[in-house]
Enzyme design. Structure first.
Site, short mmCIF file in Angstrom:
data_model
loop_
_atom_site.label_atom_id
_atom_site.label_comp_id
_atom_site.label_asym_id
_atom_site.label_seq_id
_atom_site.Cartn_x
_atom_site.Cartn_y
_atom_site.Cartn_z
N ASP A 183 -20.34 -31.04 -18.87
CA ASP A 183 -20.72 -29.77 -18.23
C ASP A 183 -22.07 -29.34 -18.82
OD1 ASP A 183 -18.77 -26.72 -17.70
OD2 ASP A 183 -20.85 -27.20 -17.21
N GLU A 230 -21.63 -30.86 -13.18
CA GLU A 230 -20.39 -31.25 -13.87
C GLU A 230 -19.91 -32.60 -13.36
OE1 GLU A 230 -17.02 -28.58 -13.61
OE2 GLU A 230 -18.40 -26.90 -13.41
#
Length: 392
Positions: A9, A111
């Site tokens: 992330d 992500e």
DNA sequence: TCTGGGGTCCTAGGACCC
DNA sequence: TCTGGGGTCCTAGGACCC
């Protein structure tokens, strides 16, 4: 064999990416000061897309109105976005992740999940994850968090722990210690509404949710959601890392007016604009749509929407716009001020044949030519943007 | 303070068919 | 003449994600 999944992330993605670009241009690093990425700050309705960690420490949050953030911090640095650059940064970090494992699922622009079950064999997963995060930082200039766990849910929860530039684990054996004390809102798929409902029945932590009687939970959120939440709260998730990129199921575009509108001419202009955008996108991706939907938002934020089936799947702007116009007049009283208008298409196919119809609109040839010209201009504009971008 | 834009999935009721 | 039950499609609305 226990699986090993990483969730990677990017920390404050849009802000970090703009910061990297500005640092390269010799400008100060936005990540070190209270700063945000937003739409036009002059527009009262702009909201914050991403905030730096110093800004977050002042209480500035993503999706907050810019005007509000400025009251909190008058010296806030505000910058605009850059989609071309975002895309490049995204591709850069995805390709580094892919080197670590080809079993990769991109979850959003910033992500992804990778299945490391085989690649980590005989190695400490935390060491491997640390190597990955450091490689991204040194080669691309921005930081990520890596969550390490035995399934996607746990990996994703873990990457959300302390930021930035960190590796965290969340193994099944750690669920009680690391996950159960968290509030229910921290669990994936528990939003504002579900949180309110759960807390009103005294269910405050993920641990509460994990240990509650399932029939009780079913009464609160329905059977399917109850089963799902109960599994997640116990850290169970057997969904695979999906490497296939799913085809789009719908396209939509919407416009929020800087001032609420009542003039049908203004509103129709906006509807026309979003129809052009949506129809262009489906033609670009070689789709035709069978369902057209139109939605409006009133000043109190309530939404009304209408949808219909078209007789034949279409990618013609005029056909889509006509359906949307008809539905707008069915749903809007013509008086209430509108905040937003939007249009969407779904039930997409790649059908290419044109069914000859006795009732085909005689203007169809003209409509198609219009679309062809539009697409061409649009493509030229894209090229010019890319060229300008490459020259930088 | 006054709230963007683009998606996915689920639910519930009604119509229609077998 | 009136009945059950299942399946599918459509529509409207809502919750959630980034």
């Amino acid at each position: 064999m226990e699986r090993i999944i990483f969730h990677i992330d990017v920390n404050s993605a849009f802000l970090s990416w703009i910061a990297v670009k500005m640092v390269r241009e010799g400008k100060p690093d936005l990540r070190l000061v209270p700063s945000v990425v937003s739409g036009d700050p002059e527009d009262r309705r702009s909201i914050i897309t991403a905030a730096s960690i110093p800004a977050k420490k002042l209480g500035i949050k993503t999706a907050q109105p810019v005007s509000m953030a400025l009251r909190t911090c008058p010296s806030l640095v505000i910058v605009g976005g850059d989609w071309g650059w975002y895309k490049e940064c995204s591709e850069g970090f995805i390709s580094i992740c892919r080197k670590y494992s080809p079993v990769l699922q991109q979850f959003s622009i910033d992500e992804c999940f990778i299945d490391m079950s085989f690649r980590c064999y005989g190695q400490d997963p935390v060491e491997v994850a640390t190597r990955l995060k450091d490689e991204i930082r040194t080669t691309l200039g921005f930081t990520v968090n890596v969550g390490v766990g035995s399934n996607k849910l746990l990996a994703k929860m873990a990457s959300d722990f302390e930021k930035p530039d960190k590796v965290h684990t969340l193994w099944e054996s750690e669920v009680q210690e690391k996950m159960w004390p968290l509030g229910v809102r921290d669990l994936l798929w528990v939003g504002k509404k579900t949180e309110a409902r759960l807390t009103s029945y005294g269910i405050r932590t993920i641990g509460d949710l994990a240990t509650i009687d399932i029939t009780m939970l079913t009464r609160l959120v329905g059977r399917n959601a109850a089963i799902q939440l109960h599994e997640y709260a116990n850290g169970r998730d057997d969904s695979p890392v999906e490497t296939e990129v799913a085809e789009a199921k719908s396209y939509s575009a919407e416009r929020t007016f800087s001032k609420d509108l009542t003039d049908p001419v203004d509103i129709d202009r906006a509807l026309f604009n979003v129809a052009c955008i949506v129809a262009h996108r489906i033609r670009r991706d070689h789709f035709r749509a069978s369902t057209v939907s139109m939605f409006i938002k009133y000043t109190d934020f309530s939404v009304a929407q209408k949808q219909c089936q078209v007789p034949q799947p279409t990618d013609v702007t005029a056909m889509i716009l006509n359906e949307a116009r008809r539905m707008l007049h069915e749903v809007w009283d013509g008086v209430s001020p509108l905040r937003q208008v939007g249009l969407g298409v779904s039930k997409l196919t790649h059908e290419n044949y044109e069914q000859m119809s006795l009732f085909e609109d005689p203007r169809m040839e003209y409509y198609r030519e219009w679309d062809r010209q539009y697409d061409e201009k649009r493509a030229l504009a894209e090229d010019a943007r890319m060229l300008a971008y490459e020259r930088k």
